[in-house]
Motif scaffolding. Structure first.
Motif, PDB file in Angstrom:
ATOM      1  N   LYS A  72       0.861  -1.190   0.000  1.00  0.00           N
ATOM      2  CA  LYS A  72       0.000   0.000   0.000  1.00  0.00           C
ATOM      3  C   LYS A  72       0.896   1.237   0.000  1.00  0.00           C
ATOM      4  O   LYS A  72       0.955   1.977   0.991  1.00  0.00           O
ATOM      5  N   PRO A  73       1.602   1.476  -1.122  1.00  0.00           N
ATOM      6  CA  PRO A  73       2.595   2.553  -1.140  1.00  0.00           C
ATOM      7  C   PRO A  73       2.011   3.955  -0.990  1.00  0.00           C
ATOM      8  O   PRO A  73       2.677   4.834  -0.449  1.00  0.00           O
ATOM      9  N   SER A  74       0.786   4.188  -1.439  1.00  0.00           N
ATOM     10  CA  SER A  74       0.211   5.534  -1.297  1.00  0.00           C
ATOM     11  C   SER A  74      -0.021   5.881   0.170  1.00  0.00           C
ATOM     12  O   SER A  74       0.299   6.984   0.619  1.00  0.00           O
ATOM     13  N   GLN A  75      -0.584   4.922   0.932  1.00  0.00           N
ATOM     14  CA  GLN A  75      -0.764   5.148   2.363  1.00  0.00           C
ATOM     15  C   GLN A  75       0.584   5.245   3.069  1.00  0.00           C
ATOM     16  O   GLN A  75       0.763   6.042   3.982  1.00  0.00           O
ATOM     17  N   ALA A  76       1.541   4.428   2.612  1.00  0.00           N
ATOM     18  CA  ALA A  76       2.884   4.460   3.193  1.00  0.00           C
ATOM     19  C   ALA A  76       3.522   5.825   2.982  1.00  0.00           C
ATOM     20  O   ALA A  76       4.183   6.356   3.878  1.00  0.00           O
ATOM     21  N   LEU A  77       3.319   6.388   1.808  1.00  0.00           N
ATOM     22  CA  LEU A  77       3.892   7.696   1.494  1.00  0.00           C
ATOM     23  C   LEU A  77       3.387   8.743   2.482  1.00  0.00           C
ATOM     24  O   LEU A  77       4.173   9.514   3.047  1.00  0.00           O
ATOM     25  N   LYS A  78       2.085   8.763   2.728  1.00  0.00           N
ATOM     26  CA  LYS A  78       1.509   9.749   3.659  1.00  0.00           C
ATOM     27  C   LYS A  78       2.045   9.555   5.068  1.00  0.00           C
ATOM     28  O   LYS A  78       2.403  10.513   5.754  1.00  0.00           O
ATOM     29  N   PRO A  86      16.699   8.199  10.279  1.00  0.00           N
ATOM     30  CA  PRO A  86      17.047   7.631   8.977  1.00  0.00           C
ATOM     31  C   PRO A  86      16.042   6.583   8.490  1.00  0.00           C
ATOM     32  O   PRO A  86      15.804   6.468   7.289  1.00  0.00           O
ATOM     33  N   GLN A  87      15.414   5.831   9.415  1.00  0.00           N
ATOM     34  CA  GLN A  87      14.441   4.829   8.983  1.00  0.00           C
ATOM     35  C   GLN A  87      13.216   5.498   8.372  1.00  0.00           C
ATOM     36  O   GLN A  87      12.670   5.016   7.385  1.00  0.00           O
ATOM     37  N   ALA A  88      12.795   6.603   8.947  1.00  0.00           N
ATOM     38  CA  ALA A  88      11.663   7.348   8.373  1.00  0.00           C
ATOM     39  C   ALA A  88      12.019   7.810   6.962  1.00  0.00           C
ATOM     40  O   ALA A  88      11.187   7.743   6.045  1.00  0.00           O
ATOM     41  N   ARG A  89      13.256   8.246   6.775  1.00  0.00           N
ATOM     42  CA  ARG A  89      13.724   8.683   5.445  1.00  0.00           C
ATOM     43  C   ARG A  89      13.765   7.511   4.466  1.00  0.00           C
ATOM     44  O   ARG A  89      13.394   7.657   3.300  1.00  0.00           O
ATOM     45  N   VAL A  90      14.227   6.359   4.932  1.00  0.00           N
ATOM     46  CA  VAL A  90      14.268   5.165   4.077  1.00  0.00           C
ATOM     47  C   VAL A  90      12.849   4.795   3.643  1.00  0.00           C
ATOM     48  O   VAL A  90      12.581   4.552   2.466  1.00  0.00           O
ATOM     49  N   ASN A  91      11.934   4.778   4.610  1.00  0.00           N
ATOM     50  CA  ASN A  91      10.537   4.447   4.284  1.00  0.00           C
ATOM     51  C   ASN A  91       9.980   5.428   3.266  1.00  0.00           C
ATOM     52  O   ASN A  91       9.284   5.028   2.326  1.00  0.00           O
ATOM     53  N   LEU A  92      10.270   6.712   3.458  1.00  0.00           N
ATOM     54  CA  LEU A  92       9.777   7.728   2.530  1.00  0.00           C
ATOM     55  C   LEU A  92      10.375   7.515   1.139  1.00  0.00           C
ATOM     56  O   LEU A  92       9.654   7.569   0.136  1.00  0.00           O
ATOM     57  N   ALA A  93      11.666   7.236   1.072  1.00  0.00           N
ATOM     58  CA  ALA A  93      12.316   7.019  -0.228  1.00  0.00           C
ATOM     59  C   ALA A  93      11.711   5.803  -0.940  1.00  0.00           C
ATOM     60  O   ALA A  93      11.415   5.864  -2.145  1.00  0.00           O
ATOM     61  N   VAL A  94      11.479   4.722  -0.209  1.00  0.00           N
ATOM     62  CA  VAL A  94      10.893   3.519  -0.812  1.00  0.00           C
ATOM     63  C   VAL A  94       9.473   3.814  -1.298  1.00  0.00           C
ATOM     64  O   VAL A  94       9.096   3.458  -2.419  1.00  0.00           O
ATOM     65  N   ALA A  95       8.691   4.492  -0.460  1.00  0.00           N
ATOM     66  CA  ALA A  95       7.316   4.834  -0.846  1.00  0.00           C
ATOM     67  C   ALA A  95       7.301   5.743  -2.074  1.00  0.00           C
ATOM     68  O   ALA A  95       6.463   5.585  -2.966  1.00  0.00           O
ATOM     69  N   MET A  96       8.252   6.669  -2.142  1.00  0.00           N
ATOM     70  CA  MET A  96       8.337   7.566  -3.299  1.00  0.00           C
ATOM     71  C   MET A  96       8.690   6.780  -4.562  1.00  0.00           C
ATOM     72  O   MET A  96       8.118   7.027  -5.625  1.00  0.00           O
ATOM     73  N   LEU A  97       9.615   5.840  -4.446  1.00  0.00           N
ATOM     74  CA  LEU A  97       9.963   4.999  -5.595  1.00  0.00           C
ATOM     75  C   LEU A  97       8.744   4.210  -6.065  1.00  0.00           C
ATOM     76  O   LEU A  97       8.484   4.099  -7.264  1.00  0.00           O
ATOM     77  N   GLU A  98       7.996   3.666  -5.116  1.00  0.00           N
ATOM     78  CA  GLU A  98       6.875   2.798  -5.464  1.00  0.00           C
ATOM     79  C   GLU A  98       5.644   3.566  -5.946  1.00  0.00           C
ATOM     80  O   GLU A  98       4.726   2.970  -6.486  1.00  0.00           O
ATOM     81  N   THR A  99       5.646   4.885  -5.734  1.00  0.00           N
ATOM     82  CA  THR A  99       4.538   5.704  -6.236  1.00  0.00           C
ATOM     83  C   THR A  99       5.021   6.630  -7.353  1.00  0.00           C
ATOM     84  O   THR A  99       4.305   7.547  -7.741  1.00  0.00           O
ATOM     85  N   ALA A 100       6.237   6.380  -7.830  1.00  0.00           N
ATOM     86  CA  ALA A 100       6.841   7.127  -8.949  1.00  0.00           C
ATOM     87  C   ALA A 100       6.903   8.634  -8.685  1.00  0.00           C
ATOM     88  O   ALA A 100       6.692   9.450  -9.571  1.00  0.00           O
ATOM     89  N   LYS A 101       7.246   9.001  -7.449  1.00  0.00           N
ATOM     90  CA  LYS A 101       7.430  10.409  -7.092  1.00  0.00           C
ATOM     91  C   LYS A 101       8.893  10.794  -7.317  1.00  0.00           C
ATOM     92  O   LYS A 101       9.781   9.954  -7.282  1.00  0.00           O
TER      93      LYS A 101
END
Length: 140
Positions: free
Chosen positions: A55-61, A74-89
């Protein structure tokens, strides 16, 4: 008797570490975030569970909230980077570079992020977004 937010959070972490599925843990972490909206660790965990549950869109938020509450996690940043990759941001590199600076400065954080990446890949093998971020942070 209502449980404290801290107790709920700790129980959620224990259940996750015991191997419980993200799908069953999501409601618990949503409740923790609702009851404690300024808890960066709770938002970081919620984002991670959303990512594991595809659920990358919810993960992104959730990851955006976690980073806003604690830009030095750094983990919050990693999660954000992964979510951005998976939502093509766009803008992924900035978050990866900040995470990299943080884990280079604090060896304990480096080990924690590395361990979390390995855990994520054990639960969700061939996770392309996480593999890319892991390679950027730690080399292939």
């Amino acid at each position: 008797m209502t449980e404290t937010v801290e107790t709920l959070f700790d129980q959620g972490i224990e259940r996750y570490q015991a191997g419980e599925s993200p799908e069953t843990l999501l409601p618990l972490f949503k409740e923790v975030c609702e009851r404690s909206p300024k808890s960066s660790p709770a938002w970081t965990c919620l984002a991670w569970l959303y990512l594991l549950d595809n659920k990358p869109s919810q993960a992104l938020k959730a990851a955006q909230k976690a980073v806003k509450l604690n830009p030095q996690d750094p983990q919050a940043r990693v999660n954000l980077a992964v979510a951005m990759l998976e939502t093509a941001k766009t803008g992924v590199r900035e978050h990866v570079e900040i995470a990299e600076q943080l884990i280079m400065a604090v060896p304990e954080l480096r080990e924690e992020v590395k361990k979390n990446c390995e855990d994520g890949l054990s639960r969700k093998p061939n996770w392309k977004g996480l593999i890319r971020v892991q390679n950027w942070l730690f080399g292939s």
